[in-house]
Write a protein that holds these residues in place. Structure first.
Motif, PDB file in Angstrom:
ATOM      1  N   VAL A  27       7.798  97.121  42.688  1.00  0.00           N
ATOM      2  CA  VAL A  27       7.075  98.125  43.453  1.00  0.00           C
ATOM      3  C   VAL A  27       7.012  99.408  42.636  1.00  0.00           C
ATOM      4  N   LEU A  28       5.852 100.047  42.693  1.00  0.00           N
ATOM      5  CA  LEU A  28       5.567 101.204  41.859  1.00  0.00           C
ATOM      6  C   LEU A  28       4.968 102.300  42.719  1.00  0.00           C
ATOM      7  N   THR A  29       5.339 103.537  42.434  1.00  0.00           N
ATOM      8  CA  THR A  29       4.663 104.668  43.053  1.00  0.00           C
ATOM      9  C   THR A  29       4.301 105.652  41.954  1.00  0.00           C
ATOM     10  N   VAL A  30       3.209 106.392  42.177  1.00  0.00           N
ATOM     11  CA  VAL A  30       2.677 107.312  41.176  1.00  0.00           C
ATOM     12  C   VAL A  30       2.374 108.640  41.858  1.00  0.00           C
ATOM     13  N   SER A  31       2.732 109.738  41.181  1.00  0.00           N
ATOM     14  CA  SER A  31       2.389 111.060  41.691  1.00  0.00           C
ATOM     15  C   SER A  31       1.729 111.866  40.588  1.00  0.00           C
ATOM     16  N   GLU A  32       0.681 112.572  40.961  1.00  0.00           N
ATOM     17  CA  GLU A  32      -0.026 113.425  40.006  1.00  0.00           C
ATOM     18  C   GLU A  32       0.531 114.842  39.999  1.00  0.00           C
ATOM     19  N   ASP A  33       1.086 115.287  41.116  1.00  0.00           N
ATOM     20  CA  ASP A  33       1.455 116.694  41.221  1.00  0.00           C
ATOM     21  C   ASP A  33       2.919 116.953  41.562  1.00  0.00           C
ATOM     22  N   ALA A  34       3.732 115.921  41.576  1.00  0.00           N
ATOM     23  CA  ALA A  34       5.153 116.110  41.902  1.00  0.00           C
ATOM     24  C   ALA A  34       5.988 115.110  41.114  1.00  0.00           C
ATOM     25  N   ASN A  35       7.044 115.601  40.506  1.00  0.00           N
ATOM     26  CA  ASN A  35       7.987 114.723  39.820  1.00  0.00           C
ATOM     27  C   ASN A  35       9.239 114.672  40.693  1.00  0.00           C
ATOM     28  N   ASP A  36       9.125 113.993  41.815  1.00  0.00           N
ATOM     29  CA  ASP A  36      10.174 113.954  42.836  1.00  0.00           C
ATOM     30  C   ASP A  36      10.768 112.549  42.881  1.00  0.00           C
ATOM     31  N   ARG A  37      11.778 112.325  42.063  1.00  0.00           N
ATOM     32  CA  ARG A  37      12.381 110.993  41.958  1.00  0.00           C
ATOM     33  C   ARG A  37      13.034 110.541  43.259  1.00  0.00           C
ATOM     34  N   LYS A  38      13.611 111.478  43.981  1.00  0.00           N
ATOM     35  CA  LYS A  38      14.287 111.125  45.237  1.00  0.00           C
ATOM     36  C   LYS A  38      13.278 110.573  46.251  1.00  0.00           C
ATOM     37  N   PHE A  39      12.182 111.285  46.449  1.00  0.00           N
ATOM     38  CA  PHE A  39      11.169 110.821  47.398  1.00  0.00           C
ATOM     39  C   PHE A  39      10.515 109.527  46.915  1.00  0.00           C
ATOM     40  N   LEU A  93       3.228  92.994  41.052  1.00  0.00           N
ATOM     41  CA  LEU A  93       3.340  94.453  41.062  1.00  0.00           C
ATOM     42  C   LEU A  93       2.571  95.045  42.237  1.00  0.00           C
ATOM     43  N   PHE A  94       3.272  95.717  43.123  1.00  0.00           N
ATOM     44  CA  PHE A  94       2.668  96.371  44.284  1.00  0.00           C
ATOM     45  C   PHE A  94       2.714  97.879  44.084  1.00  0.00           C
ATOM     46  N   LEU A  95       1.583  98.536  44.314  1.00  0.00           N
ATOM     47  CA  LEU A  95       1.502  99.987  44.262  1.00  0.00           C
ATOM     48  C   LEU A  95       1.750 100.513  45.666  1.00  0.00           C
ATOM     49  N   CYS A  96       2.744 101.371  45.808  1.00  0.00           N
ATOM     50  CA  CYS A  96       3.102 101.950  47.108  1.00  0.00           C
ATOM     51  C   CYS A  96       2.776 103.441  47.080  1.00  0.00           C
ATOM     52  N   MET A  97       1.953 103.879  48.036  1.00  0.00           N
ATOM     53  CA  MET A  97       1.527 105.268  48.071  1.00  0.00           C
ATOM     54  C   MET A  97       1.810 105.877  49.430  1.00  0.00           C
ATOM     55  N   PRO A  98       2.375 107.087  49.459  1.00  0.00           N
ATOM     56  CA  PRO A  98       2.574 107.750  50.743  1.00  0.00           C
ATOM     57  C   PRO A  98       1.221 108.181  51.308  1.00  0.00           C
ATOM     58  N   ILE A  99       1.052 107.981  52.606  1.00  0.00           N
ATOM     59  CA  ILE A  99      -0.224 108.309  53.260  1.00  0.00           C
ATOM     60  C   ILE A  99       0.039 108.917  54.628  1.00  0.00           C
ATOM     61  N   TYR A 100      -1.008 109.491  55.181  1.00  0.00           N
ATOM     62  CA  TYR A 100      -1.007 109.866  56.589  1.00  0.00           C
ATOM     63  C   TYR A 100      -1.594 108.669  57.341  1.00  0.00           C
ATOM     64  N   GLN A 101      -1.109 108.406  58.515  1.00  0.00           N
ATOM     65  CA  GLN A 101      -1.514 107.217  59.269  1.00  0.00           C
ATOM     66  C   GLN A 101      -3.031 107.135  59.442  1.00  0.00           C
ATOM     67  N   CYS A 102      -3.697 108.272  59.518  1.00  0.00           N
ATOM     68  CA  CYS A 102      -5.146 108.297  59.774  1.00  0.00           C
ATOM     69  C   CYS A 102      -5.998 107.979  58.545  1.00  0.00           C
ATOM     70  N   GLU A 103      -5.389 107.846  57.357  1.00  0.00           N
ATOM     71  CA  GLU A 103      -6.174 107.688  56.146  1.00  0.00           C
ATOM     72  C   GLU A 103      -6.601 106.247  55.859  1.00  0.00           C
ATOM     73  N   PHE A 104      -5.767 105.295  56.188  1.00  0.00           N
ATOM     74  CA  PHE A 104      -6.060 103.886  55.917  1.00  0.00           C
ATOM     75  C   PHE A 104      -5.715 103.049  57.141  1.00  0.00           C
ATOM     76  N   SER A 105      -6.427 101.943  57.312  1.00  0.00           N
ATOM     77  CA  SER A 105      -6.165 101.050  58.442  1.00  0.00           C
ATOM     78  C   SER A 105      -5.291  99.863  58.045  1.00  0.00           C
ATOM     79  N   GLY A 106      -5.267  99.544  56.745  1.00  0.00           N
ATOM     80  CA  GLY A 106      -4.565  98.356  56.280  1.00  0.00           C
ATOM     81  C   GLY A 106      -5.476  97.143  56.229  1.00  0.00           C
TER      82      GLY A 106
END
Length: 151
Positions: A27-39, A93-106
């Protein structure tokens, strides 16, 4: 099972990657504007063990400073991360991205998801406002036009 943290520096942006490896999946996550390893680790740790190899999965995130309510995990066919170098290992390889519930339906198709993430929802920006996904239905029975049963 371990974590790998790395960055890709480009002229206009730096992308921070967090990768959690296991025997059955990565599992992979990517951030463009934050280097927040904990999150990033929290996003990856909260991913359910039953991710679909063919469709997106949405899961709930614990409270976080960014305000995201959910995350979406998509299979390798939905994204281009690490493409080219590790082709033989991208199948799990799965890309995991934080979202707001209203952005995607799945229920997004590959093409719909790619279109949304490149044009409508800046999924790699963790400091963003919500970009709600809306479907519009209209009907004008007088002239016989409209969006149809499915909107």
């Amino acid at each position: 099972m371990g974590y790998y943290f790395f960055q890709h520096k480009l002229p206009k942006a730096t992308y921070s990657y967090s990768l959690k490896t296991a025997l059955d999946r990565d599992v992979l996550t990517v951030s463009e504007d934050a280097n927040d390893r904990k999150f990033a680790a929290e996003i990856l740790d909260q991913a359910p063990p039953w991710l679909s190899p063919s469709t997106p999965d949405i899961y709930t995130l614990a409270n976080n400073e960014y305000g995201f309510t959910h995350a979406i995990a998509v299979p390798s066919t939905y994204h281009a991360c690490l493409k080219g170098q590790l082709e033989s290992k991208r199948g799990k390889l799965f890309l995991c991205m934080p979202i707001y519930q209203c952005e995607f339906s799945g229920e997004e198709t590959e093409s719909e998801f790619k279109e949304m993430m490149t044009r409508m929802v800046p999924v790699f920006r963790w400091r963003r406002d919500a970009s709600p996904k809306l479907k519009v239905y209209f009907d004008n029975p007088r002239i016989g036009s409209g969006a149809g049963k499915n909107g």
